[in-house]
Write a protein that holds these residues in place. Sequence first.
Motif, PDB file in Angstrom:
ATOM      1  N   ALA A   1      73.958 -10.391  41.181  1.00  0.00           N
ATOM      2  CA  ALA A   1      74.999 -11.410  41.260  1.00  0.00           C
ATOM      3  C   ALA A   1      76.233 -10.894  41.978  1.00  0.00           C
ATOM      4  O   ALA A   1      76.816 -11.579  42.838  1.00  0.00           O
ATOM      5  CB  ALA A   1      75.363 -11.889  39.854  1.00  0.00           C
ATOM      6  N   VAL A   2      76.649  -9.682  41.645  1.00  0.00           N
ATOM      7  CA  VAL A   2      77.829  -9.103  42.289  1.00  0.00           C
ATOM      8  C   VAL A   2      77.539  -8.833  43.766  1.00  0.00           C
ATOM      9  O   VAL A   2      78.408  -9.022  44.630  1.00  0.00           O
ATOM     10  CB  VAL A   2      78.266  -7.820  41.548  1.00  0.00           C
ATOM     11  N   SER A   3      76.320  -8.414  44.076  1.00  0.00           N
ATOM     12  CA  SER A   3      75.956  -8.199  45.479  1.00  0.00           C
ATOM     13  C   SER A   3      76.022  -9.506  46.270  1.00  0.00           C
ATOM     14  O   SER A   3      76.522  -9.536  47.407  1.00  0.00           O
ATOM     15  CB  SER A   3      74.543  -7.615  45.565  1.00  0.00           C
ATOM     16  N   LEU A   4      75.554 -10.595  45.671  1.00  0.00           N
ATOM     17  CA  LEU A   4      75.631 -11.891  46.348  1.00  0.00           C
ATOM     18  C   LEU A   4      77.079 -12.325  46.538  1.00  0.00           C
ATOM     19  O   LEU A   4      77.433 -12.915  47.571  1.00  0.00           O
ATOM     20  CB  LEU A   4      74.860 -12.944  45.551  1.00  0.00           C
ATOM     21  N   GLU A   5      77.934 -12.043  45.550  1.00  0.00           N
ATOM     22  CA  GLU A   5      79.353 -12.367  45.708  1.00  0.00           C
ATOM     23  C   GLU A   5      79.955 -11.593  46.877  1.00  0.00           C
ATOM     24  O   GLU A   5      80.708 -12.156  47.686  1.00  0.00           O
ATOM     25  CB  GLU A   5      80.134 -12.064  44.434  1.00  0.00           C
ATOM     26  N   VAL A   6      79.649 -10.305  46.968  1.00  0.00           N
ATOM     27  CA  VAL A   6      80.160  -9.490  48.074  1.00  0.00           C
ATOM     28  C   VAL A   6      79.705 -10.064  49.408  1.00  0.00           C
ATOM     29  O   VAL A   6      80.484 -10.177  50.368  1.00  0.00           O
ATOM     30  CB  VAL A   6      79.697  -8.027  47.919  1.00  0.00           C
ATOM     31  N   GLN A   7      78.431 -10.456  49.486  1.00  0.00           N
ATOM     32  CA  GLN A   7      77.910 -11.014  50.741  1.00  0.00           C
ATOM     33  C   GLN A   7      78.593 -12.331  51.093  1.00  0.00           C
ATOM     34  O   GLN A   7      78.953 -12.571  52.249  1.00  0.00           O
ATOM     35  CB  GLN A   7      76.405 -11.238  50.619  1.00  0.00           C
ATOM     36  N   ALA A   8      78.776 -13.190  50.098  1.00  0.00           N
ATOM     37  CA  ALA A   8      79.357 -14.505  50.362  1.00  0.00           C
ATOM     38  C   ALA A   8      80.842 -14.424  50.686  1.00  0.00           C
ATOM     39  O   ALA A   8      81.359 -15.184  51.514  1.00  0.00           O
ATOM     40  CB  ALA A   8      79.133 -15.425  49.164  1.00  0.00           C
ATOM     41  N   THR A   9      81.543 -13.496  50.040  1.00  0.00           N
ATOM     42  CA  THR A   9      82.989 -13.389  50.225  1.00  0.00           C
ATOM     43  C   THR A   9      83.347 -12.706  51.537  1.00  0.00           C
ATOM     44  O   THR A   9      84.374 -13.017  52.150  1.00  0.00           O
ATOM     45  CB  THR A   9      83.608 -12.614  49.036  1.00  0.00           C
ATOM     46  N   GLY A  10      82.499 -11.768  51.958  1.00  0.00           N
ATOM     47  CA  GLY A  10      82.744 -11.084  53.216  1.00  0.00           C
ATOM     48  C   GLY A  10      84.002 -10.231  53.200  1.00  0.00           C
ATOM     49  O   GLY A  10      84.421  -9.720  52.159  1.00  0.00           O
ATOM     50  N   GLY A  11      84.643 -10.119  54.350  1.00  0.00           N
ATOM     51  CA  GLY A  11      85.808  -9.252  54.492  1.00  0.00           C
ATOM     52  C   GLY A  11      86.968  -9.642  53.605  1.00  0.00           C
ATOM     53  O   GLY A  11      87.753  -8.781  53.188  1.00  0.00           O
ATOM     54  N   ARG A  12      87.083 -10.933  53.278  1.00  0.00           N
ATOM     55  CA  ARG A  12      88.180 -11.373  52.416  1.00  0.00           C
ATOM     56  C   ARG A  12      88.149 -10.662  51.065  1.00  0.00           C
ATOM     57  O   ARG A  12      89.191 -10.345  50.486  1.00  0.00           O
ATOM     58  CB  ARG A  12      88.093 -12.892  52.206  1.00  0.00           C
ATOM     59  N   GLY A  13      86.930 -10.394  50.569  1.00  0.00           N
ATOM     60  CA  GLY A  13      86.801  -9.727  49.283  1.00  0.00           C
ATOM     61  C   GLY A  13      87.237  -8.279  49.312  1.00  0.00           C
ATOM     62  O   GLY A  13      87.411  -7.659  48.255  1.00  0.00           O
ATOM     63  N   TYR A  14      87.429  -7.718  50.515  1.00  0.00           N
ATOM     64  CA  TYR A  14      87.844  -6.326  50.636  1.00  0.00           C
ATOM     65  C   TYR A  14      89.353  -6.197  50.787  1.00  0.00           C
ATOM     66  O   TYR A  14      89.885  -5.093  50.916  1.00  0.00           O
ATOM     67  CB  TYR A  14      87.131  -5.656  51.818  1.00  0.00           C
ATOM     68  N   LEU A  15      90.055  -7.329  50.765  1.00  0.00           N
ATOM     69  CA  LEU A  15      91.505  -7.331  50.846  1.00  0.00           C
ATOM     70  C   LEU A  15      92.091  -7.393  49.444  1.00  0.00           C
ATOM     71  O   LEU A  15      91.646  -8.183  48.609  1.00  0.00           O
ATOM     72  CB  LEU A  15      91.997  -8.529  51.659  1.00  0.00           C
ATOM     73  N   ARG A  16      93.100  -6.571  49.178  1.00  0.00           N
ATOM     74  CA  ARG A  16      93.731  -6.580  47.869  1.00  0.00           C
ATOM     75  C   ARG A  16      94.343  -7.950  47.566  1.00  0.00           C
ATOM     76  O   ARG A  16      94.998  -8.556  48.407  1.00  0.00           O
ATOM     77  CB  ARG A  16      94.848  -5.524  47.801  1.00  0.00           C
ATOM     78  N   GLY A  17      94.123  -8.411  46.351  1.00  0.00           N
ATOM     79  CA  GLY A  17      94.751  -9.638  45.899  1.00  0.00           C
ATOM     80  C   GLY A  17      94.121 -10.915  46.398  1.00  0.00           C
ATOM     81  O   GLY A  17      94.589 -12.005  46.063  1.00  0.00           O
ATOM     82  N   GLN A  18      93.048 -10.820  47.160  1.00  0.00           N
ATOM     83  CA  GLN A  18      92.434 -12.022  47.713  1.00  0.00           C
ATOM     84  C   GLN A  18      91.348 -12.606  46.817  1.00  0.00           C
ATOM     85  O   GLN A  18      91.003 -13.767  46.921  1.00  0.00           O
ATOM     86  CB  GLN A  18      91.852 -11.722  49.105  1.00  0.00           C
ATOM     87  N   SER A  19      90.765 -11.788  45.967  1.00  0.00           N
ATOM     88  CA  SER A  19      89.738 -12.265  45.041  1.00  0.00           C
ATOM     89  C   SER A  19      89.564 -11.220  43.953  1.00  0.00           C
ATOM     90  O   SER A  19      90.093 -10.115  44.043  1.00  0.00           O
ATOM     91  CB  SER A  19      88.406 -12.496  45.766  1.00  0.00           C
ATOM     92  N   GLY A  20      88.793 -11.572  42.927  1.00  0.00           N
ATOM     93  CA  GLY A  20      88.488 -10.598  41.880  1.00  0.00           C
ATOM     94  C   GLY A  20      87.218  -9.831  42.167  1.00  0.00           C
ATOM     95  O   GLY A  20      86.697  -9.133  41.284  1.00  0.00           O
ATOM     96  N   GLY A  21      86.709  -9.942  43.392  1.00  0.00           N
ATOM     97  CA  GLY A  21      85.427  -9.336  43.720  1.00  0.00           C
ATOM     98  C   GLY A  21      85.394  -7.828  43.548  1.00  0.00           C
ATOM     99  O   GLY A  21      84.431  -7.277  43.002  1.00  0.00           O
ATOM    100  N   ALA A  22      86.442  -7.145  43.989  1.00  0.00           N
ATOM    101  CA  ALA A  22      86.463  -5.685  43.877  1.00  0.00           C
ATOM    102  C   ALA A  22      86.474  -5.259  42.417  1.00  0.00           C
ATOM    103  O   ALA A  22      85.795  -4.291  42.028  1.00  0.00           O
ATOM    104  CB  ALA A  22      87.684  -5.119  44.602  1.00  0.00           C
TER     105      ALA A  22
END
Length: 359
Positions: free
Chosen positions: A306-327
């Motif tokens: 599930a977390v892997s799918l979130e990372v794939q769907a969120t893309g680069g935005r998920g690697y930015l601080r404060g943009q999502s709870g993905g990290a």
Amino acid sequence: MTASVSFEALDAWLDANAEALDADPSRASEVLPQLVRSRAAAVGVPEALGGTGGSIADAIDTVAAVAQRSLTAAFVLWGHRTFIEYVLQSENDALRDRWLTPLLVGESAGATGLSNAMKYLSDIEPLQMHAARSGNAFALNGSLPWITNLRREGFIAAAAFDHDDGSPPSIFAIPHDAPGVVRSDDLDLIGLRASNTAALRVNGTVLDDTYRLAANAPAWLARVRPAFLGLQCGMSIGLARRALLATLEASEASRGSIREEIRSLEATLANQSSQLKQGVLDGTFFNAPATMFELRIALVDTVTQAVSLEVQATGGRGYLRGQSGGARRVREASFIPIVTPSLVQLKSQLARHRRAAAA
């Protein structure tokens, strides 16, 4: 049916503070008051005893709902609600009368220090705590390296002790202010830092039978293990559910190519959640504990996917601080395989079951 419980205020607080609870140990004192104010810890406790009613399945759903927003808070709730379950399942009426209300209102934090005991029950490691007769009481010694919800404002922790006279191991409830009880500084975790997680040591602490949760630890542990693991699995269900919801918040272009994987995993998670609650309620996990070990292992895989799918769907935005709870969820997911009993320990135990069955 549970009495009316509203989690709206708790949900809003968790959404606003989830990142801080994961990263900042100074916020630890705030978590339990929020949980008890919402009555999250009272779910599944009979109304006649001060709870909201319902079953252990409802308590599992509550842990999962909290984990969707903050695994730190869900970890605290798991520890606290599991200790409450120990009190409910104890035959010690005096202990229940003394401690249940303070636990439900948050005056004391319940800490389930029985990870060592659960591993002992599965022949993974010996008990690390020892009890010796001292008049009409017991002198307790030993240490446990990792217990959650050891709230500095006040806690009571469960631990299993072997006995020097050869009698069966027993379970004691250890209050924070008993002489000889020492809490370490918070462990320097990479996440879940506001969970009041520390080591506990008892040095000649003397407690009498009014503090004994169970006189025969192996039999009692087998009875409470389904609730212990069931509530723990609620953390996995909530985290996986939130990661899958995050994929739906991504753009269609981002999630389009993994749509079928998302749908398939949603169905798997729903089925696992149903199996978990049914198995705890109908006695399956008591009579056949290996089936629960298998489900706990399967849920680790579901969280990872599930977390892997979130990372794939969120893309680069998920690697930015404060943009999502993905990290944060990636860090939270890395904890799921190691919470006791760990994935490695469960796989070892299952292998032992299979060898015994084949013999």
